[in-house]
Design an enzyme around this catalytic site. Sequence first.
Site, short mmCIF file in Angstrom:
data_model
loop_
_atom_site.label_atom_id
_atom_site.label_comp_id
_atom_site.label_asym_id
_atom_site.label_seq_id
_atom_site.Cartn_x
_atom_site.Cartn_y
_atom_site.Cartn_z
N ASP A 18 7.47 85.58 6.04
CA ASP A 18 6.98 84.41 5.32
C ASP A 18 6.39 84.83 3.97
O ASP A 18 5.43 85.62 3.93
CB ASP A 18 5.92 83.74 6.20
CG ASP A 18 5.36 82.46 5.59
OD1 ASP A 18 5.50 82.26 4.36
OD2 ASP A 18 4.80 81.68 6.35
N ASP A 41 13.84 75.32 -0.24
CA ASP A 41 14.22 74.18 0.62
C ASP A 41 13.61 72.90 0.06
O ASP A 41 12.39 72.81 -0.08
CB ASP A 41 13.74 74.42 2.05
CG ASP A 41 14.45 75.62 2.68
OD1 ASP A 41 15.68 75.71 2.54
OD2 ASP A 41 13.76 76.45 3.30
N ASP A 77 18.04 72.05 -7.40
CA ASP A 77 19.15 71.13 -7.68
C ASP A 77 18.85 69.73 -7.14
O ASP A 77 19.73 68.90 -7.04
CB ASP A 77 20.45 71.64 -7.02
CG ASP A 77 20.39 71.62 -5.52
OD1 ASP A 77 19.27 71.78 -4.97
OD2 ASP A 77 21.42 71.40 -4.86
N HIS A 115 23.85 81.00 -4.40
CA HIS A 115 24.67 80.37 -3.38
C HIS A 115 24.33 78.88 -3.25
O HIS A 115 25.21 78.02 -3.26
CB HIS A 115 24.44 81.10 -2.06
CG HIS A 115 25.07 80.45 -0.88
ND1 HIS A 115 26.42 80.52 -0.62
CD2 HIS A 115 24.53 79.69 0.11
CE1 HIS A 115 26.69 79.83 0.47
NE2 HIS A 115 25.57 79.32 0.94
N PHE A 116 23.04 78.57 -3.16
CA PHE A 116 22.65 77.17 -2.97
C PHE A 116 22.86 76.35 -4.23
O PHE A 116 23.15 75.16 -4.16
CB PHE A 116 21.20 77.08 -2.47
CG PHE A 116 21.12 77.21 -0.97
CD1 PHE A 116 21.12 76.09 -0.16
CD2 PHE A 116 21.11 78.45 -0.38
CE1 PHE A 116 21.10 76.21 1.22
CE2 PHE A 116 21.09 78.58 0.99
CZ PHE A 116 21.08 77.46 1.80
N GLU A 117 22.74 77.00 -5.38
CA GLU A 117 23.03 76.30 -6.62
C GLU A 117 24.50 75.88 -6.66
O GLU A 117 24.82 74.73 -6.97
CB GLU A 117 22.73 77.22 -7.81
CG GLU A 117 23.05 76.58 -9.16
CD GLU A 117 22.61 77.46 -10.32
OE1 GLU A 117 22.40 78.67 -10.13
OE2 GLU A 117 22.47 76.92 -11.42
#
Length: 138
Positions: A18, A41, A77, A115-117
């Site tokens: 964490d 997230d 995003d 990756h998430f972008e």
Amino acid sequence: MNALAARDARNVRLYKHDAVEVLGHEIAPGTLAEARIWFPDPWHKKRHNKRRIVQPAFVALLASRMAPGGLLHLATDWQPYAEHMLEVMEAAPDWRNALAPGQYADKPDWRIETHFERRGLKLGHGVWDLLYRQAPIK
Ligand SMILES: C[S@@+](CC[C@H](N)C(=O)[O-])C[C@H]1O[C@@H](n2cnc3c(N)ncnc32)[C@H](O)[C@@H]1O
């Protein structure tokens, strides 16, 4: 990690833990030149918004770990999270917008596409970058 091993990189420390606890217990106050939180997230549902990592208490902890003038780079995003980030950061006593109050930044050319972008862009999302410098009110 494979790329780091292939390069025999010895100036890298990785934590699988964490980030809030790592910041609190492993990082000495006043030491970070830069922090990057890219595409955290978004917790889309209103009742889950409180789980977002960018919150007043977290950015105060992060500010305490930064060297004077250290840079925080946020990217998302998800427009409602971008607005939330802007609101939290503009109100944070230990951070100053690196551009001008209330401004988003252009994507710096040194930020990789994550990756998430890529996933967000495929879904037609926009991307928002925010840059803040640690600067406590005197
Ligand atoms: C949406 S993904 C984005 C990953 C990457 N930055 C990207 O842009 O592709 C968010 C990541 O943050 C991690 N995460 C969420 N809360 C965390 C925390 N408190 N400490 C460390 N990692 C966390 C999640 O496990 C997930 O891998």
